[in-house]
Design an enzyme around this catalytic site. Structure first.
Site, short mmCIF file in Angstrom:
data_model
loop_
_atom_site.label_atom_id
_atom_site.label_comp_id
_atom_site.label_asym_id
_atom_site.label_seq_id
_atom_site.Cartn_x
_atom_site.Cartn_y
_atom_site.Cartn_z
N LYS A 203 0.83 -1.21 0.00
CA LYS A 203 0.00 0.00 0.00
C LYS A 203 0.87 1.26 0.00
O LYS A 203 0.64 2.19 -0.76
CB LYS A 203 -0.93 0.01 1.21
CG LYS A 203 -2.02 1.05 1.08
CD LYS A 203 -2.51 1.58 2.40
CE LYS A 203 -1.77 2.84 2.75
NZ LYS A 203 -2.04 3.40 4.04
N ASP B 274 -6.67 1.93 1.39
CA ASP B 274 -6.57 2.18 2.84
C ASP B 274 -7.93 1.87 3.47
O ASP B 274 -8.83 1.33 2.82
CB ASP B 274 -6.11 3.62 3.11
CG ASP B 274 -7.22 4.62 2.82
OD1 ASP B 274 -8.26 4.23 2.24
OD2 ASP B 274 -7.05 5.80 3.18
#
Ligand code: SF4
Length: 210
Positions: free
Chosen positions: A118, A136
């Site tokens: 991420k 997220d």
């Protein structure tokens, strides 16, 4: 109009200024800010990095920083001990392995301490404009509510479905738009569903009404 286009156009109208809200002055500073942002808000990270970058603005200086001072500077963040250790180790490896420059290769990025998929996606999208769809907590929650991903999907699976759902040239933009929508209207605990433009197909709204 396709639903994906409707979602995009609606959010673009609502949040024309959607952008990365972490403050940074260089590629390296963004990597540090992204690493520090795990399980905390961008506002808290910006408060901490203002002091941190004033003392240690680049990989060379941060690599040499005393760990105890780094812990003191970022103390207000959760997981501050491991984050302090990781930003120092990351800075050391950038100096030793990459001549002080943040790598742009995804594999090299994720080989750095504290940088997962991420984080790497956020850096690639923000700095190098490489199409990426970082997932997220906001993006994950909203992708489920808008029936793009399923309730039990892993982050990787949600990311795969978001990439299929939206055209590649919109991935970075949609990432910012979904985060702004999540912070502003579609929060985890108290979403403002009454006049939401997506409430006729939102799975959360359907559950509320049943
Ligand atoms: Fe979020 Fe409510 Fe809108 Fe669904 S209807 S997308 S839960 S604000």
């Amino acid at each position: 109009m396709k639903r994906s286009e409707y979602i995009y156009q609606t959010l673009e109208r609502m949040y024309p200024d959607a952008h990365c809200q972490l403050n940074y002055g260089s590629d390296f500073q963004l990597a540090v800010a992204v690493l520090l942002s795990a399980q905390t808000t961008d506002v808290s990270v910006n408060r901490v990095t203002e002091k941190l970058f004033a003392c240690y603005p680049d990989a060379e200086s941060l690599a040499e920083a005393p760990l105890s001072h780094l812990e003191e500077l970022i103390h207000e963040l959760g997981l501050f001990r491991s984050k302090a250790a990781n930003i120092k180790k990351m800075a050391q490896q950038i100096v030793q392995r990459f001549d002080g420059r943040l790598p742009s290769d995804p594999k090299e990025l994720t080989s750095l301490p504290g940088i997962g998929v991420k984080c790497a996606n956020v850096i690639l999208a923000e700095i190098y404009h490489v199409p990426a769809f970082p997932v997220d907590t906001h993006v994950s929650r909203i992708s489920r509510r808008l029936a793009i991903a399923d309730k039990d999907d892993s982050l990787a699976e949600a990311e795969r479905k978001l990439r299929e759902y939206f055209p590649r040239e919109r991935w970075i933009r949609m990432h910012h738009l979904l985060i702004f929508f999540g912070r502003d209207r579609c929060s985890a605990r108290k979403p403002q569903c009454e006049d939401c433009p997506f409430n006729d197909f939102c799975t959360e709204r359907k559950q509320q009404l049943n």
